[in-house]
Design a protein around this motif. Structure first.
Motif, short mmCIF file in Angstrom:
data_model
loop_
_atom_site.label_atom_id
_atom_site.label_comp_id
_atom_site.label_asym_id
_atom_site.label_seq_id
_atom_site.Cartn_x
_atom_site.Cartn_y
_atom_site.Cartn_z
N ASN A 8 -14.31 9.35 -5.92
CA ASN A 8 -14.96 8.47 -6.91
C ASN A 8 -15.43 9.21 -8.15
O ASN A 8 -16.46 8.88 -8.73
CB ASN A 8 -16.13 7.71 -6.28
N ASP A 54 1.46 2.43 -3.50
CA ASP A 54 0.32 2.45 -4.42
C ASP A 54 -0.52 3.70 -4.18
O ASP A 54 -1.19 3.82 -3.15
CB ASP A 54 -0.52 1.20 -4.20
N PRO A 55 -0.53 4.65 -5.15
CA PRO A 55 -1.30 5.89 -4.95
C PRO A 55 -2.81 5.66 -4.91
O PRO A 55 -3.56 6.53 -4.45
CB PRO A 55 -0.91 6.76 -6.14
N ASP A 56 -3.29 4.50 -5.36
CA ASP A 56 -4.72 4.20 -5.33
C ASP A 56 -5.13 3.37 -4.12
O ASP A 56 -6.30 3.01 -3.97
CB ASP A 56 -5.12 3.45 -6.61
N GLN A 109 0.81 -1.21 0.00
CA GLN A 109 0.00 0.00 0.00
C GLN A 109 0.85 1.26 0.00
O GLN A 109 0.47 2.26 -0.60
CB GLN A 109 -0.94 0.01 1.20
N HIS A 126 -5.33 7.16 0.25
CA HIS A 126 -6.57 7.92 0.40
C HIS A 126 -6.71 8.43 1.84
O HIS A 126 -7.05 9.59 2.07
CB HIS A 126 -7.76 7.03 0.05
#
Length: 99
Positions: free
Chosen positions: A77, A5-7, A2, A12
């Motif tokens: 989203n 990983d920017p996503d 994680q 978030h």
């Protein structure tokens, strides 16, 4: 991982924590003008002259909506000022207020 990983949920979560730190209204502001319209939830956070409109789609279908004028400080989203996608959110910093 994680961390790289920017996503990822970690990225978030870090972005939301940074957003909260950047805007006093999100940390300590009053909550006002709470409205629920079907799957749309809206409220305003205020601290001093800072006003942030918080818009959420808490349902599984897209919702069309006209956000108040201002600067978008968070879009989740794929939300934008005219549409809240399923499970989307939009935070708008009010940039001008009428007297």
């Amino acid at each position: 991982m994680q961390r790289d990983d920017p996503d990822a949920l970690l990225a978030h979560t870090r972005a939301m924590i940074a957003l909260r730190r950047a805007y006093p209204a999100l940390r300590t502001g009053d909550i006002a003008d709470v409205t629920v319209d079907g799957d749309r939830l809206r409220f305003v956070r205020r601290a001093g002259d800072e006003v942030i409109h918080c818009l959420f789609n808490i349902g599984g279908t897209d919702q069309h909506y006209q956000a108040p004028a201002g600067a978008v400080i968070a879009a989740i989203n794929g939300a934008d000022t005219t549409q809240l996608p399923a499970w989307g959110a939009l935070l708008v910093l009010e940039t001008s207020r009428s007297a």
